[in-house]
Every structure is written in C-alpha cells, then in structure tokens.
Design a protein around this motif. Structure first.
Motif, PDB file in Angstrom:
ATOM      1  N   UNK A 129      52.655  26.255  73.131  1.00 36.51           N
ATOM      2  CA  UNK A 129      51.563  27.062  72.910  1.00 36.51           C
ATOM      3  C   UNK A 129      51.093  27.905  73.949  1.00 36.51           C
ATOM      4  N   UNK A 130      50.722  29.248  73.583  1.00 32.55           N
ATOM      5  CA  UNK A 130      50.293  30.118  74.840  1.00 32.55           C
ATOM      6  C   UNK A 130      48.689  30.295  75.039  1.00 32.55           C
ATOM      7  N   UNK A 131      48.120  30.612  76.068  1.00 35.37           N
ATOM      8  CA  UNK A 131      46.758  30.139  76.323  1.00 35.37           C
ATOM      9  C   UNK A 131      45.771  30.448  75.151  1.00 35.37           C
ATOM     10  N   UNK A 132      45.715  31.615  74.581  1.00 35.31           N
ATOM     11  CA  UNK A 132      44.950  32.085  73.543  1.00 35.31           C
ATOM     12  C   UNK A 132      44.933  31.003  72.282  1.00 35.31           C
ATOM     13  N   UNK A 133      46.145  30.714  71.938  1.00 38.43           N
ATOM     14  CA  UNK A 133      46.516  29.681  70.877  1.00 38.43           C
ATOM     15  C   UNK A 133      45.997  28.249  71.194  1.00 38.43           C
ATOM     16  N   UNK A 172      52.869  19.370  82.365  1.00 39.93           N
ATOM     17  CA  UNK A 172      53.279  20.797  81.415  1.00 39.93           C
ATOM     18  C   UNK A 172      54.400  21.330  82.131  1.00 39.93           C
ATOM     19  N   UNK A 173      55.191  22.111  81.367  1.00 40.57           N
ATOM     20  CA  UNK A 173      56.330  22.726  81.808  1.00 40.57           C
ATOM     21  C   UNK A 173      55.741  24.063  80.959  1.00 40.57           C
ATOM     22  N   UNK A 174      56.070  25.226  81.598  1.00 41.61           N
ATOM     23  CA  UNK A 174      55.871  26.801  80.928  1.00 41.61           C
ATOM     24  C   UNK A 174      57.112  27.485  81.102  1.00 41.61           C
ATOM     25  N   UNK A 175      57.321  28.468  79.978  1.00 41.77           N
ATOM     26  CA  UNK A 175      58.283  29.430  80.071  1.00 41.77           C
ATOM     27  C   UNK A 175      57.546  30.601  79.382  1.00 41.77           C
ATOM     28  N   UNK A 176      58.138  31.826  79.629  1.00 43.62           N
ATOM     29  CA  UNK A 176      57.875  33.064  79.419  1.00 43.62           C
ATOM     30  C   UNK A 176      58.518  33.362  78.055  1.00 43.62           C
ATOM     31  N   UNK A 219      53.931  30.324  77.690  1.00 41.35           N
ATOM     32  CA  UNK A 219      53.967  29.042  76.642  1.00 41.35           C
ATOM     33  C   UNK A 219      53.992  27.790  77.406  1.00 41.35           C
ATOM     34  N   UNK A 220      53.111  27.011  77.011  1.00 39.93           N
ATOM     35  CA  UNK A 220      52.958  25.496  77.733  1.00 39.93           C
ATOM     36  C   UNK A 220      53.475  24.536  76.853  1.00 39.93           C
ATOM     37  N   UNK A 221      54.052  23.489  77.318  1.00 40.36           N
ATOM     38  CA  UNK A 221      54.519  22.352  76.601  1.00 40.36           C
ATOM     39  C   UNK A 221      54.432  20.994  77.422  1.00 40.36           C
ATOM     40  N   UNK A 222      54.261  20.105  76.701  1.00 37.81           N
ATOM     41  CA  UNK A 222      54.158  18.708  77.335  1.00 37.81           C
ATOM     42  C   UNK A 222      55.558  18.270  77.756  1.00 37.81           C
ATOM     43  N   UNK A 223      55.492  17.616  79.106  1.00 39.98           N
ATOM     44  CA  UNK A 223      56.473  16.822  79.560  1.00 39.98           C
ATOM     45  C   UNK A 223      56.466  15.253  79.288  1.00 39.98           C
ATOM     46  N   UNK A 224      57.390  14.666  79.576  1.00 32.26           N
ATOM     47  CA  UNK A 224      57.240  13.454  79.311  1.00 32.26           C
ATOM     48  C   UNK A 224      55.987  12.623  80.125  1.00 32.26           C
TER      49      UNK A 224
END
Length: 113
Positions: free
Chosen positions: A23-27, A60-64, A74-79
C-alpha cells in the motif's frame, strides 16, 4: 481516541495493514482508519517517519509505482516484518490480558485476593 493511545503500537498497526499486500501512504492511513471504525486517524507526519524507520530496520521494503502521471511509494512487509508482526500480536495479547485482569477482575465484587 487520544493520539497517545497509539504510541508504542504504531509499528504493529502499520505492519498489520500491510500484511495483505503493498500500500502507499494514504492507503495505509485509510486502512487504519477503516479497520478501527474511524477511531484512529493517523497523520502523514506520523506514518512516514515510522515507515522510513521500519524500512531502515528491514521490516518493510518499498518501491515506486506509477499511477497515471503520479508516482507513489508503496510499502510491503519483508519476512522480518512478518515475524515482527507476529511478535507484536503476541505482545498485544499478553498486554490486553494483563490490563483486563486489573480493570475487570473476575470473581465477586469486593472479594479479597
């Protein structure tokens, strides 16, 4: 709900809303608000430093990602983030059990311990 109520639990809240997927920040803000029935309203000035810190910690990891002409991070969980979320859930359960035992003691009113 008071902003102080979230203090100490922000990481767990953010990890939990990211568990289903990126998800992105506002989401993320909207997901916390929706899951809490509107009781929790996080501000961008609160979540972005936390997201950046958790990314530095490897949770977290992130990508544009492009959305039309705009780009969103957008951010997502890592292991490691998933393990941290499991630990946060365990700690929360233990905390609420202990507080509940004090605030809502079992047994007859006025019974001596």
């Amino acid at each position: 709900m008071k902003a102080d109520a979230v203090r100490g639990h922000l990481d767990g809240l953010l990890l939990a809303v990211l568990e289903p997927g990126p998800l992105h920040g506002y989401a993320i803000i909207a997901a916390v608000q929706q899951r809490s029935g509107g009781a929790l309203e996080l501000r961008t000035g609160t979540i972005y430093p936390a997201l950046n810190r958790m990314e530095r910690l490897g949770l977290l990891s992130s990508s544009w990602q492009a959305t039309g002409e705009r780009r969103r991070r957008c951010y997502e969980l890592t292991d490691a983030g998933r393990r941290n979320l499991a630990d946060a859930r365990t700690a929360w359960s233990e905390f609420t059990t202990a507080i509940g035992a004090v605030l809502n003691p079992a047994g007859p009113a006025g019974a001596a311990l």
